[in-house]
Every structure is written in structure tokens, then in C-alpha cells.
Write a protein that holds these residues in place. Structure first.
Motif, PDB file in Angstrom:
ATOM      1  N   GLN A 162       0.830  -1.203   0.000  1.00 56.88           N
ATOM      2  CA  GLN A 162       0.000   0.000   0.000  1.00 56.88           C
ATOM      3  C   GLN A 162       0.864   1.252   0.000  1.00 56.88           C
ATOM      4  OE1 GLN A 162      -3.772   0.043   1.800  1.00 56.88           O
ATOM      5  NE2 GLN A 162      -3.383   1.931   2.915  1.00 56.88           N
ATOM      6  N   THR A 163       0.837   1.936  -1.142  1.00 56.43           N
ATOM      7  CA  THR A 163       1.465   3.244  -1.227  1.00 56.43           C
ATOM      8  C   THR A 163       0.424   4.288  -0.875  1.00 56.43           C
ATOM      9  OG1 THR A 163       2.919   2.426  -2.962  1.00 56.43           O
ATOM     10  CG2 THR A 163       2.742   4.812  -2.723  1.00 56.43           C
ATOM     11  N   ALA A 164      -0.761   4.128  -1.422  1.00 55.39           N
ATOM     12  CA  ALA A 164      -1.894   5.006  -1.087  1.00 55.39           C
ATOM     13  C   ALA A 164      -2.988   4.112  -0.508  1.00 55.39           C
ATOM     14  CB  ALA A 164      -2.359   5.767  -2.314  1.00 55.39           C
ATOM     15  N   GLY A 165      -3.929   3.663  -1.335  1.00 53.72           N
ATOM     16  CA  GLY A 165      -4.995   2.787  -0.858  1.00 53.72           C
ATOM     17  C   GLY A 165      -4.932   1.421  -1.500  1.00 53.72           C
ATOM     18  N   SER A 166      -3.730   0.954  -1.818  1.00 53.74           N
ATOM     19  CA  SER A 166      -3.542  -0.233  -2.646  1.00 53.74           C
ATOM     20  C   SER A 166      -3.899  -1.558  -1.994  1.00 53.74           C
ATOM     21  CB  SER A 166      -2.102  -0.293  -3.139  1.00 53.74           C
ATOM     22  OG  SER A 166      -1.780   0.854  -3.871  1.00 53.74           O
ATOM     23  N   ILE A 167      -4.112  -1.589  -0.705  1.00 54.09           N
ATOM     24  CA  ILE A 167      -4.618  -2.790  -0.032  1.00 54.09           C
ATOM     25  C   ILE A 167      -6.078  -2.584   0.330  1.00 54.09           C
ATOM     26  CG2 ILE A 167      -4.516  -4.209   2.068  1.00 54.09           C
ATOM     27  CD1 ILE A 167      -1.502  -3.731   2.147  1.00 54.09           C
ATOM     28  N   ILE A 168      -6.368  -1.485   0.995  1.00 63.85           N
ATOM     29  CA  ILE A 168      -7.721  -1.294   1.523  1.00 63.85           C
ATOM     30  C   ILE A 168      -8.771  -1.059   0.433  1.00 63.85           C
ATOM     31  CG2 ILE A 168      -6.951  -0.583   3.803  1.00 63.85           C
ATOM     32  CD1 ILE A 168      -7.383   2.323   2.985  1.00 63.85           C
ATOM     33  N   ARG A 169      -8.397  -0.413  -0.659  1.00 62.83           N
ATOM     34  CA  ARG A 169      -9.363  -0.184  -1.741  1.00 62.83           C
ATOM     35  C   ARG A 169      -9.778  -1.500  -2.408  1.00 62.83           C
ATOM     36  NH1 ARG A 169      -6.999   3.771  -4.233  1.00 62.83           N
ATOM     37  NH2 ARG A 169      -5.724   2.412  -5.510  1.00 62.83           N
ATOM     38  N   PRO A 170      -8.842  -2.323  -2.896  1.00 66.23           N
ATOM     39  CA  PRO A 170      -9.286  -3.581  -3.511  1.00 66.23           C
ATOM     40  C   PRO A 170      -9.978  -4.522  -2.520  1.00 66.23           C
ATOM     41  CG  PRO A 170      -6.894  -3.412  -3.566  1.00 66.23           C
ATOM     42  CD  PRO A 170      -7.408  -2.113  -3.076  1.00 66.23           C
ATOM     43  N   ALA A 171      -9.525  -4.527  -1.272  1.00 66.19           N
ATOM     44  CA  ALA A 171     -10.205  -5.360  -0.270  1.00 66.19           C
ATOM     45  C   ALA A 171     -11.654  -4.910  -0.132  1.00 66.19           C
ATOM     46  CB  ALA A 171      -9.480  -5.274   1.070  1.00 66.19           C
ATOM     47  N   SER A 172     -11.858  -3.618  -0.054  1.00 67.13           N
ATOM     48  CA  SER A 172     -13.210  -3.068   0.054  1.00 67.13           C
ATOM     49  C   SER A 172     -14.041  -3.373  -1.185  1.00 67.13           C
ATOM     50  CB  SER A 172     -13.117  -1.554   0.271  1.00 67.13           C
ATOM     51  OG  SER A 172     -14.386  -0.964   0.217  1.00 67.13           O
ATOM     52  N   PHE A 173     -13.472  -3.169  -2.366  1.00 64.05           N
ATOM     53  CA  PHE A 173     -14.196  -3.422  -3.612  1.00 64.05           C
ATOM     54  C   PHE A 173     -14.600  -4.892  -3.741  1.00 64.05           C
ATOM     55  CE2 PHE A 173     -12.609   0.243  -6.568  1.00 64.05           C
ATOM     56  CZ  PHE A 173     -12.922   1.177  -5.600  1.00 64.05           C
ATOM     57  N   CYS A 174     -13.742  -5.785  -3.236  1.00 64.55           N
ATOM     58  CA  CYS A 174     -13.985  -7.226  -3.390  1.00 64.55           C
ATOM     59  C   CYS A 174     -14.657  -7.858  -2.168  1.00 64.55           C
ATOM     60  CB  CYS A 174     -12.674  -7.947  -3.701  1.00 64.55           C
ATOM     61  SG  CYS A 174     -11.986  -7.525  -5.311  1.00 64.55           S
ATOM     62  N   GLY A 175     -14.866  -7.072  -1.111  1.00 63.33           N
ATOM     63  CA  GLY A 175     -15.586  -7.580   0.056  1.00 63.33           C
ATOM     64  C   GLY A 175     -14.784  -8.499   0.958  1.00 63.33           C
ATOM     65  N   VAL A 176     -13.474  -8.250   1.077  1.00 66.60           N
ATOM     66  CA  VAL A 176     -12.631  -9.052   1.966  1.00 66.60           C
ATOM     67  C   VAL A 176     -11.914  -8.121   2.940  1.00 66.60           C
ATOM     68  CG1 VAL A 176     -12.318 -10.936   0.322  1.00 66.60           C
ATOM     69  CG2 VAL A 176     -10.681  -9.043   0.337  1.00 66.60           C
ATOM     70  N   ILE A 177     -11.245  -8.696   3.913  1.00 63.72           N
ATOM     71  CA  ILE A 177     -10.497  -7.904   4.881  1.00 63.72           C
ATOM     72  C   ILE A 177      -9.116  -7.613   4.322  1.00 63.72           C
ATOM     73  CG2 ILE A 177      -9.405  -7.940   7.155  1.00 63.72           C
ATOM     74  CD1 ILE A 177     -11.797  -9.619   8.093  1.00 63.72           C
ATOM     75  N   GLY A 178      -8.744  -6.353   4.336  1.00 64.11           N
ATOM     76  CA  GLY A 178      -7.406  -5.934   3.953  1.00 64.11           C
ATOM     77  C   GLY A 178      -6.738  -5.304   5.154  1.00 64.11           C
ATOM     78  N   TYR A 179      -5.543  -5.737   5.459  1.00 62.09           N
ATOM     79  CA  TYR A 179      -4.836  -5.268   6.651  1.00 62.09           C
ATOM     80  C   TYR A 179      -3.540  -4.597   6.222  1.00 62.09           C
ATOM     81  CZ  TYR A 179      -1.985  -5.560  10.858  1.00 62.09           C
ATOM     82  OH  TYR A 179      -1.159  -5.270  11.911  1.00 62.09           O
ATOM     83  N   LYS A 180      -3.371  -3.366   6.614  1.00 63.30           N
ATOM     84  CA  LYS A 180      -2.149  -2.618   6.319  1.00 63.30           C
ATOM     85  C   LYS A 180      -1.441  -2.368   7.640  1.00 63.30           C
ATOM     86  CE  LYS A 180       0.635   0.863   5.368  1.00 63.30           C
ATOM     87  NZ  LYS A 180       1.662   1.034   6.365  1.00 63.30           N
ATOM     88  N   PRO A 181      -0.352  -3.093   7.911  1.00 59.79           N
ATOM     89  CA  PRO A 181       0.355  -2.892   9.180  1.00 59.79           C
ATOM     90  C   PRO A 181       1.046  -1.533   9.223  1.00 59.79           C
ATOM     91  CG  PRO A 181       1.567  -4.404   7.778  1.00 59.79           C
ATOM     92  CD  PRO A 181       0.271  -4.109   7.080  1.00 59.79           C
ATOM     93  N   SER A 182       1.367  -1.083  10.409  1.00 59.52           N
ATOM     94  CA  SER A 182       2.101   0.170  10.589  1.00 59.52           C
ATOM     95  C   SER A 182       3.453   0.088   9.891  1.00 59.52           C
ATOM     96  CB  SER A 182       2.327   0.445  12.076  1.00 59.52           C
ATOM     97  OG  SER A 182       1.098   0.578  12.738  1.00 59.52           O
ATOM     98  N   PHE A 183       3.947   1.229   9.417  1.00 61.95           N
ATOM     99  CA  PHE A 183       5.261   1.277   8.794  1.00 61.95           C
ATOM    100  C   PHE A 183       6.311   0.751   9.763  1.00 61.95           C
ATOM    101  CE2 PHE A 183       3.105   4.500   6.171  1.00 61.95           C
ATOM    102  CZ  PHE A 183       3.405   3.970   4.921  1.00 61.95           C
TER     103      PHE A 183
END
Length: 195
Positions: A162-183
Motif C-alpha cells: 500500500q502506497t496510497a490505498g492499494s490494499i484497503i481499496r481492492p479489499a473493500s471493492f472485493c468484500g474481503v479484509i485488507g490489513y495494512k500494518p504500521s510502517f
């Protein structure tokens, strides 16, 4: 147990650690699902991981992810699978080592099933992946293949970046959980960044 590919990652890990299911059976279930749906969803290219699954079935438990098939975003280096970073410029590129996170997944007993589609260099040029819930819709990006593969029960766990919303956006669009850990929590060594 039937429909093994529909188990969540935590359910699969628990069943594998209790030896209620075999890594080989789970992997074959995922490969079968990919065979049925990949031409439509275009989430990733499967690789032959059966040797690793059979080895894990015969030996002692290897870690918390023992026997779990995992999709790896094509931005993460893998020594044994091509890593193109979503770009034709890197077609047939084989890094000499795994990304740190991929090495840790293997060390924890995970089976790298294959590479999931990424937008080119995790940027704007999208790949062929479709949203498994509506093939005419976008899965989001840049971790499009990872989110679509999990949403379509091809794997229960996949990596993303995830640079911007590269994990959370597709997870949201596809209906799954996307987890972006802290830097700084998970090393990004061996993960291609924008060029």
C-alpha cells in the motif's frame, strides 16, 4: 471436510495444525477453484506447489502457517517464481532471493501458490483482474489480484502493498479484509517500489 477453499485463513491454519485436513488437499482445492474461475477473474497464475504440500504433510508442523496456500502480489520478489512487477519490461525476471516477507511466510510453513496480479509497478496502469462479484466491475488496485483471489476462494491469504490505498481499496471493492500494518512492522525489503 468439503469446500476446503472456502475456509478462512484462520480456519484453515487451525485445521492444518490439528491435522484435520492435509496441506495437499487444501492446495488441490485452491488449484481446482483457480482452474474453474481464473479465466474469468484473472487474479493470478498458479504454480505447481504440490511438492511442498506433500513434504509438509509428511513432516512435523513447520510454523503457524503450516500448509496454508498463499498468493503473493507480483511486486514481491520470489526466487522460484517470475516477478514482473506488473510490467512487460520485467517479463521472465527471476530475482535471486525472496522478499523478506515472502521468506518469513515460507519459514512459517506457508505454501507460495503463485503470484497475484498487480497494477504496473503498483501504480496506475491496471492489470486484467476483474471483480469476482461482478466481472464487469473493477477489483480496485494495486493489489487487485490478491483481493480478487481471496474474494473468489482461490486462496484464503494473499500479500499486498500500500502506497496510497492499494490494499484497503481492492479489499473493500472485493468484500474481503485488507490489513495494512504500521510502517516498520514488516520489512519491505525485496518489494518493488515505484520506478
Amino acid at each position: 471436510m468439503k469446500d476446503l477453499e472456502c475456509l478462512s485463513a484462520s480456519q484453515a491454519v487451525k485445521a492444518l495444525s490439528r491435522r484435520e485436513i492435509k496441506a495437499t488437499d487444501l492446495l488441490l482445492s485452491c488449484l481446482d477453484r483457480i482452474g474453474q474461475r481464473e479465466s474469468l477473474v484473472k487474479a493470478f497464475g498458479k504454480e505447481n506447489s504440490l511438492v511442498r504440500a506433500k513434504t509438509l504433510d509428511k513432516g512435523a508442523l513447520r510454523g503457524i502457517l503450516h500448509g496454508l496456500p498463499i498468493g503473493v502480489k507480483d511486486l514481491f520478489d520470489t526466487f522460484d517464481l517470475p516477478t514482473s512487477y506488473g510490467s512487460a519490461a520485467y517479463a521472465n525476471h527471476y530475482p535471486s532471493t525472496d522478499a523478506v516477507s515472502v521468506a518469513l511466510l515460507r519459514q512459517a510453513g506457508g505454501i507460495i501458490l503463485g503470484k497475484t496480479v498487480s497494477t504496473e509497478f503498483a501504480s496506475f496502469k491496471s492489470g486484467p483482474t476483474t471483480n469476482p462479484h461482478n466481472l464487469l466491475h473493477t477489483p480496485g488496485g494495486s493489489s487487485s489480484g490478491s483481493a480478487a483471489a481471496v474474494a473468489d476462494y482461490m486462496v484464503s491469504l494473499a500479500t499486498g502493498s500500500q502506497t496510497a490505498g492499494s490494499i484497503i481499496r481492492p479489499a473493500s471493492f472485493c468484500g474481503v479484509i485488507g490489513y495494512k500494518p504500521s510502517f516498520g512492522k514488516i520489512s519491505t525489503g525485496g518489494v518493488k517500489r515505484k520506478v
